[in-house]
Design a protein around this motif. Structure first.
Motif, PDB file in Angstrom:
ATOM      1  N   ALA A  26       0.793  -1.240  -0.155  1.00  0.00           N
ATOM      2  CA  ALA A  26      -0.080   0.020  -0.116  1.00  0.00           C
ATOM      3  C   ALA A  26       0.953   1.293  -0.029  1.00  0.00           C
ATOM      4  CB  ALA A  26      -0.841   0.116   1.279  1.00  0.00           C
ATOM      5  N   ASN A  27       0.655   2.187  -1.167  1.00  0.00           N
ATOM      6  CA  ASN A  27       1.385   3.574  -1.092  1.00  0.00           C
ATOM      7  C   ASN A  27       0.950   4.288  -0.235  1.00  0.00           C
ATOM      8  OD1 ASN A  27       2.756   5.778  -1.850  1.00  0.00           O
ATOM      9  ND2 ASN A  27       3.207   5.029  -3.811  1.00  0.00           N
ATOM     10  N   VAL A  28       1.399   4.466   1.172  1.00  0.00           N
ATOM     11  CA  VAL A  28       0.593   5.177   2.124  1.00  0.00           C
ATOM     12  C   VAL A  28       0.957   6.765   1.731  1.00  0.00           C
ATOM     13  CG1 VAL A  28       0.385   5.748   4.545  1.00  0.00           C
ATOM     14  CG2 VAL A  28       0.938   3.440   3.811  1.00  0.00           C
ATOM     15  N   GLU A  29       1.984   7.049   1.231  1.00  0.00           N
ATOM     16  CA  GLU A  29       2.623   8.498   0.660  1.00  0.00           C
ATOM     17  C   GLU A  29       1.601   8.809  -0.307  1.00  0.00           C
ATOM     18  OE1 GLU A  29       6.772  10.719  -0.263  1.00  0.00           O
ATOM     19  OE2 GLU A  29       6.206   8.760  -1.080  1.00  0.00           O
ATOM     20  N   ALA A  30       1.246   8.144  -1.080  1.00  0.00           N
ATOM     21  CA  ALA A  30       0.514   8.879  -2.416  1.00  0.00           C
ATOM     22  C   ALA A  30      -1.110   8.833  -1.627  1.00  0.00           C
ATOM     23  CB  ALA A  30       0.317   7.589  -3.275  1.00  0.00           C
ATOM     24  N   VAL A  31      -1.479   7.823  -0.828  1.00  0.00           N
ATOM     25  CA  VAL A  31      -2.766   8.233  -0.184  1.00  0.00           C
ATOM     26  C   VAL A  31      -2.776   9.334   0.505  1.00  0.00           C
ATOM     27  CG1 VAL A  31      -4.568   7.121   1.022  1.00  0.00           C
ATOM     28  CG2 VAL A  31      -3.068   5.598  -0.241  1.00  0.00           C
TER      29      VAL A  31
END
Length: 586
Positions: free
Chosen positions: A230-235
């Motif tokens: 999961a790309n937390v930074e993008a979210v």
């Protein structure tokens, strides 16, 4: 799983149409096909083996022998499932298990794309022939079901079958299913155009070239049955969840359990999951990068000095239902409440602080009382033994206790003893106002063990009762031994925990939770009649139906051994490790 495959194979009736391509495709990885705006990716490398583990598990014979299972197989819903399986086998020309094994042989992937707000499922069969058989048989089916809308159209020289906004595609051994047409076209174009020499290389503009994904994939356990990213930074950058991560807590318990994780996710670029499935159970490791400077000063209580706080070793009692050991400097959390909680919660905490300071004879609750305890603390929950017990409560609750370590036992023993005695007196006043029996206190001393116990004195009408009020589950007690302090719901548990040896040290673990299924099953059995009555009242079932539902619940609980959850900091990573252990035979 079978229903998903049938839906996908029948023209993606729920998701969309069917694309067909005959172009050659390189030996590519799913990440080379997905756009770089992908924020969530799940890869199941050997789904057929997982399916086999679940279906052929030794427990399956036990479950099939249950009366509840026999009842379920006679329902209309089950019969429709059987008909669906027969229909699938007739269409594919093979038994469903071998067919599914062939279709899932090289893995399944699922992804969510932020740019199109679409999802895509990628399945890779054993070979082109297996997927071609799947395509041809089900293409004819979709034509029959689709009528005029099922007519093929052309896309880049490929026959296309579309329904709604989404669709599915077959390219050699690959099947693509999506709920968003633009996303499906992007994936299909890359699969058609990708050159053979690009195999296993990052492809510009795809997930494989995304920096966070590349860093995360390097940490993947090679043998994992399932890996997720999961790309937390993008979210966060998109604004989703950022307010929740930056906001102040509304619940002190949630803050105690998750505060440090919240601060980590506010800065972490990604989260990964490695999952393994075996006959003995399931293991999962959630992992995210971690840096000390991500933890603000107000949350240093969570990981401790130099972020080295460890959960305590707890006293060992026979067959506990649950044990929870944590490192949390609750005193520091209480003192920094203004920075951690919202205005409404701070008002409540200020009111509580004032009252507790009065209870502790003017001593500051946050600094002097909570500060007198070591940050290592634990909770123990066990089944109560009600044999030869009267009055017997109608609802039989487990016993529970808080175990803490005193920094200055010589001073705090006397203080806590006085406070506990005052609290029992207060409960008696409140109880008398509500017509409840009084608590009688007693003291026990054996060597270094010092106990102050209490017990409800039943009135004449309750002395021989086997359905007494719920408060007869409790006999609030405290225990002292050395620097150990125990506050328990029953005197029996207070005595046990004061006398028990410590469990082996769990070095490096910040939080350790263990749940055992055996005592849970016994507690449910203790309350079987109450559960049946509750089911009859809430669900409107007959007694026979209610007994069947509760018996099924008890049988299902018997299938499990235990569950464990550990929060651990390993170097520059924060990891949450979970285990679910099942019984391999009954």
């Amino acid at each position: 799983m079978l229903r998903v495959l049938m839906i996908a194979g029948s023209g993606a009736i729920l998701l969309g149409g069917l694309f067909v391509a005959q172009a050659d495709a390189a030996d590519v990885h799913a990440s080379q096909l997905l756009p770089d705006s992908t924020v969530a990716f799940v890869e199941i490398s050997k789904p057929a083996e997982i399916l086999s583990t679940l279906i052929d598990h030794p427990l399956s014979k036990h479950i099939k022998g249950l009366e509840a299972y026999q009842t379920a197989t006679s329902t209309e819903g089950y019969q429709k499932l059987v008909e669906g399986i027969d229909f699938f086998e007739n269409q594919i020309g093979a038994k469903w298990r071998p067919a599914v094994d062939d279709l899932l042989a090289q893995g399944v992937s699922f992804a969510f794309d932020a740019a199109t707000n679409g999802s895509v499922l990628l399945m890779r069969a054993k070979d082109t022939a297996s997927m071609e058989n799947f395509r041809v048989r089900l293409l004819e089916l979709t034509r029959l079901q689709g009528g005029q809308s099922g007519k093929p159209v052309d896309y880049r020289g490929t026959s296309i079958y579309r329904l709604g906004k989404g669709g599915a595609a077959v390219v050699r051994e690959w099947l693509i299913v999506t709920n968003e047409g633009d996303l499906g076209k992007m994936v299909l174009d890359r699969l058609i155009d990708l050159k053979p020499d690009a195999a296993n290389e990052p492809v510009p503009g795809t997930l494989s070239s995304q920096a966070n994904y590349a860093t995360a994939y390097a940490t993947r356990d090679a043998g994992s049955d399932l890996w997720a990213f999961a790309n937390v930074e993008a979210v966060r950058n998109a604004g989703a969840g950022k307010k929740a991560l930056e906001g102040k807590a509304e619940n002190p318990l949630a803050e105690v359990l998750f505060g440090g994780i919240q601060s980590t996710l506010l800065h972490s670029p990604f989260v990964t999951a490695n999952v393994d499935v075996a006959p003995s159970g399931l293991t999962m490791r959630l992992s995210t990068p971690w840096q000390a400077d991500w933890i603000p000063e107000e949350r240093t209580y969570f990981f401790g000095p130099e972020n080295s706080g460890e959960a305590p070793s707890l006293p060992q009692v026979p067959e506990p239902m649950m044990t929870l050991g944590v490192y949390r400097d609750v005193s520091q959390m209480w003192l920094r409440a203004g920075d951690l909680f919202d205005e409404q919660m701070n008002d409540k905490l200020a009111e509580a602080d004032s009252g507790l300071t009065t209870v502790f004879a003017g001593r500051d609750f946050g600094e002097e009382i909570l500060g007198s305890f070591d940050p290592q603390m634990g909770v123990v929950v066990t089944r109560q033994d009600f044999s030869n017990t009267l009055p017997l409560p109608a609802i039989k609750l487990p016993a529970f206790a808080l175990v803490m370590k005193l920094r200055d036992p010589d001073t705090m023993r006397a203080e806590l003893r006085r406070t506990f005695q005052s609290a029992i007196g207060f409960f008696n006043i409140i109880g008398a106002q509500n017509g409840q029996p009084q608590l009688e206190m007693d003291m026990e001393k054996s060597g270094d063990i010092d106990l102050i116990t209490s017990q409800y004195l039943p009135e004449k009408k309750d002395r021989e009762s086997t359905s007494a009020p719920i408060f007869f589950n409790f006999s609030p007690s405290v225990g002292f031994v050395g620097d150990r302090f125990v506050l328990a719901s029953t005197k029996s548990l207070a005595r046990q925990l004061s006398d028990a040896p410590l469990a082996p040290d769990s070095a490096g673990v910040n939080t350790n939770l263990v749940i055992n299924a055996g005592p849970i099953n016994e507690i449910l059995n203790d309350n079987r009649e109450q559960l049946i009555s509750q089911n009859m009242l809430e669900e409107g079932h007959s007694r026979e139906e209610a007994e069947g539902a509760i018996n099924l619940l008890l049988e299902l609980v018997k299938c499990f051994r235990s569950a464990q959850l550990e929060l651990d900091r390993e170097g520059d990573r924060l990891e949450l490790n979970a285990k679910l252990n099942v019984v391999e035979s009954l």
